[in-house]
Design an enzyme around this catalytic site. Structure first.
Site: not given
Ligand code: ASP
Length: 309
Positions: A179, A210
């Site tokens: 990420t 998230d």
């Protein structure tokens, strides 16, 4: 006001053969953002450009190079925020978009905060953001990993393979990082945050972590900007990004805020991951409790970015 930018390329286990590659990509991205800040550009432009560079780099789990879902698709999430006005935009579960962070920015500039799936796709078309092909996002490396997971998984009717928690969590040694995120403060003291991901390797189709959730995977206000990476469900439970910004607001340094937030993550959920923080005076902070987190930063006085894993 002092400028600063810090970027990350994901938390997890980074094998030694990839450590330099992922740091180099982070340094390049930090420099791209830094040049924008140096030329009087905004923190928002700097974090968007840095994240775009990481999305274009096939070595990260975002944009090109993103991991596959259990059913073999690439579903992308991204979020961006301007701390001055609390403007925020995010997209979740979008396919065929090369730079989801720029789509998130378009959402930020619209009346919406979060668009998902089909609607986000339609919004991209309206905004003139072209669709790319599945092949433009897919890398050999991610395809190989997915193929291996498919042949290794044993599915029963009672327990379809991608409902199991360990499929989402993966084995501890498995390389699941990638990420990407960036946070910056510009010469006007405005803070911005951006995060982009392909999610968790082999995740349930439609699963959202998230990353595109404001206050969870990213947050920026007048005190701090934060970008997170790790097991998204745990980051969401704790509203990690907002919580970290609140630590800074209470007078804690960027570094201590990062460490306190990660300590809380471990203590309250047992989750793993990391995060980066920048505060208004231009101090950077970062912390992780996974084995690694690729990162790089540029602050005033440095000739070149400092990176680490
Ligand atoms: N936080 C991301 C998610 O849960 C994954 C990651 O950062 O590695 O989707």
């Amino acid at each position: 006001m002092s400028m600063a930018i810090i970027v990350h390329g994901g938390a997890g286990t980074i094998t030694s053969d990839r450590a330099e590659i992922v740091q180099a990509g982070c340094r390049d991205a930090a420099l791209i953002g830094w040049r924008i800040l140096e030329n009087g550009g905004s923190a928002l432009d700097a974090v968007e450009a840095a994240v775009r560079a990481l999305e274009d780099n096939p070595n990260y789990n975002a944009g090109r190079g993103a991991c596959l879902t259990a059913d073999g698709r690439i579903e992308l999430d991204a979020g961006i925020m301007n701390g001055e006005k609390l403007n925020v935009g995010a997209v979740a579960c979008v396919e065929y978009i090369k730079n989801p962070i720029s789509l998130a920015r378009k959402v930020m500039e619209s009346p919406h905060v979060l668009l998902v799936g089909r609607g986000a796709q339609e919004f991209a078309r309206e905004q003139g953001i072209p669709q790319c092909s599945f092949g433009d996002l897919l890398t050999e490396r991610q395809y190989k990993r997915w193929k291996e997971a498919q042949s290794a998984g044993v599915e029963t009717e009672e327990e379809p393979r991608y409902h199991r928690r360990e499929v989402n969590r993966g084995s501890p040694r498995e390389e699941r990082h990638g990420t990407v995120g960036a946070v910056a403060v510009d010469t006007s003291g405005v803070l911005a945050a951006a995060t982009s991901t392909g999610g968790i390797f082999n995740q349930y189709p439609g699963r959202v972590g998230d990353t595109p959730l404001v206050g969870c995977g990213f947050y920026a206000d007048e005190n701090a900007a934060v970008s997170c990476t790790g097991e998204g469900e745990d980051f969401a439970r704790l509203l990690m990004a907002k919580r970290t910004a609140d630590f800074v607001a209470s007078g804690v340094s960027a570094r201590d805020a990062a460490e306190a937030a990660i300590a809380l993550l471990g203590a309250r959920t047992g989750g793993t991951g990391g995060l980066i923080v920048v505060d208004r005076p231009g101090n950077v902070g970062f912390a992780w409790n996974s084995e690694n987190m690729a990162h790089a930063y540029m602050t005033e006085g440095l000739d070149e970015p400092i990176s680490g894993v």
